[in-house]
Design a protein around this motif. Structure first.
Motif, short mmCIF file in Angstrom:
data_model
loop_
_atom_site.label_atom_id
_atom_site.label_comp_id
_atom_site.label_asym_id
_atom_site.label_seq_id
_atom_site.Cartn_x
_atom_site.Cartn_y
_atom_site.Cartn_z
N ARG A 198 44.81 55.90 21.37
CA ARG A 198 43.59 55.08 21.26
C ARG A 198 43.77 53.99 20.20
NH1 ARG A 198 37.90 54.74 21.33
NH2 ARG A 198 37.02 54.41 19.25
N THR A 199 44.32 54.35 19.05
CA THR A 199 44.54 53.39 17.97
C THR A 199 45.45 52.25 18.43
OG1 THR A 199 44.17 55.04 16.26
CG2 THR A 199 45.44 53.10 15.63
N HIS A 200 46.54 52.58 19.12
CA HIS A 200 47.45 51.53 19.63
C HIS A 200 46.73 50.62 20.61
CE1 HIS A 200 51.15 52.80 17.70
NE2 HIS A 200 50.96 54.03 18.13
N LEU A 201 45.89 51.21 21.47
CA LEU A 201 45.19 50.40 22.46
C LEU A 201 44.12 49.53 21.83
CD1 LEU A 201 44.95 52.99 25.37
CD2 LEU A 201 46.50 51.03 25.14
N ILE A 202 43.43 50.04 20.83
CA ILE A 202 42.44 49.22 20.13
C ILE A 202 43.13 48.06 19.42
CG2 ILE A 202 40.81 49.21 18.20
CD1 ILE A 202 39.98 52.06 19.11
N ASP A 203 44.27 48.33 18.80
CA ASP A 203 45.04 47.25 18.16
C ASP A 203 45.43 46.18 19.17
OD1 ASP A 203 44.82 48.57 15.72
OD2 ASP A 203 46.89 49.34 15.76
N ALA A 204 45.87 46.60 20.35
CA ALA A 204 46.24 45.64 21.40
C ALA A 204 45.02 44.87 21.86
CB ALA A 204 46.89 46.37 22.57
N ALA A 205 43.90 45.55 22.02
CA ALA A 205 42.67 44.87 22.45
C ALA A 205 42.24 43.84 21.42
CB ALA A 205 41.57 45.90 22.69
N ARG A 206 42.31 44.20 20.15
CA ARG A 206 41.93 43.25 19.09
C ARG A 206 42.84 42.02 19.10
NH1 ARG A 206 40.65 47.94 15.22
NH2 ARG A 206 38.38 47.91 15.31
N ALA A 207 44.10 42.25 19.43
CA ALA A 207 45.07 41.15 19.50
C ALA A 207 44.95 40.35 20.81
CB ALA A 207 46.49 41.69 19.34
N GLY A 208 44.19 40.90 21.76
CA GLY A 208 43.96 40.20 23.02
C GLY A 208 45.11 40.26 23.99
N HIS A 209 45.84 41.38 23.98
CA HIS A 209 46.93 41.50 24.96
C HIS A 209 47.08 42.93 25.46
CE1 HIS A 209 49.91 43.48 22.36
NE2 HIS A 209 49.43 42.74 21.40
N ALA A 210 47.64 43.03 26.64
CA ALA A 210 47.92 44.32 27.24
C ALA A 210 49.28 44.82 26.74
CB ALA A 210 47.94 44.20 28.76
N LEU A 211 49.54 46.10 26.98
CA LEU A 211 50.83 46.72 26.66
C LEU A 211 51.45 47.25 27.95
CD1 LEU A 211 49.81 48.91 23.59
CD2 LEU A 211 51.11 46.78 23.52
N THR A 212 52.75 47.11 28.08
CA THR A 212 53.40 47.76 29.22
C THR A 212 53.52 49.25 28.91
OG1 THR A 212 55.65 47.51 28.40
CG2 THR A 212 54.74 45.68 29.74
N TYR A 213 53.75 50.03 29.95
CA TYR A 213 53.96 51.46 29.75
C TYR A 213 55.12 51.68 28.77
CZ TYR A 213 50.80 52.36 33.62
OH TYR A 213 49.68 52.41 34.42
#
Length: 121
Positions: free
Chosen positions: A12-27
Motif C-alpha cells: 500500500r505504501t509503495h502504491l500511495i507513493d506512486a499515486a502521489r508521484a502521478g505514475h503507475a508501476l509495472t508488476y
C-alpha cells in the motif's frame, strides 16, 4: 490457493507513493521494490495482496490502488485485475486491451493520482 505476497501495508505504501508521484508501476517494478525478481508465481501472489490493499482502501473510502499496477507491454493491469472485479466493479464489458480499456484505466488511475496528490505524506 495462491498466498498473498509480503506485507500488504508495505505494498500500500509503495502504491500511495506512486499515486502521489502521478505514475503507475509495472508488476516488475513493484516486485523489485518488495525485494523480489519477477516471476509468474510471484506476480499471482502479488495480485492477492493487491486485493487486500483495495479492500482496505474501500473501507476507508479511498480510490483503488491495484489499478496502478500494470503490464510493461501496454500499461494496463493484467488479467487478474479484470477478472477479480475490475471490469465488473466499473460496469465495463469491453476488451481488456486496446483504447477503451486504456480509457477506463486512465480514468481510474487519475482518481488515485488526484486523491493522493491532495494528501500529505
Amino acid at each position: 490457493m495462491v498466498q498473498a505476497l509480503g506485507d500488504w501495508e508495505e505494498v500500500r505504501t509503495h502504491l500511495i507513493d506512486a499515486a502521489r508521484a502521478g505514475h503507475a508501476l509495472t508488476y516488475s517494478e513493484l516486485l523489485e521494490r518488495l525485494g523480489y525478481h519477477f516471476s509468474r508465481p510471484k506476480m499471482r501472489a502479488l495480485c492477492v495482496t493487491l486485493g487486500v490493499v483495495d479492500r482496505d482502501g474501500a473501507e476507508r473510502g479511498e480510490p483503488e490502488l491495484a489499478v496502478l499496477v500494470v503490464r510493461q507491454s501496454d500499461g494496463l493491469p493484467g488479467q487478474g485485475w479484470w477478472v477479480a472485479g475490475g471490469a465488473h466493479d466499473h460496469r465495463y464489458d469491453g476488451s481488456w486491451e486496446g483504447p477503451l480499456a486504456a480509457k477506463l484505466i486512465e480514468r481510474l488511475q487519475g482518481k488515485a493520482f488526484a486523491y493522493w496528490a491532495e494528501r500529505s505524506p
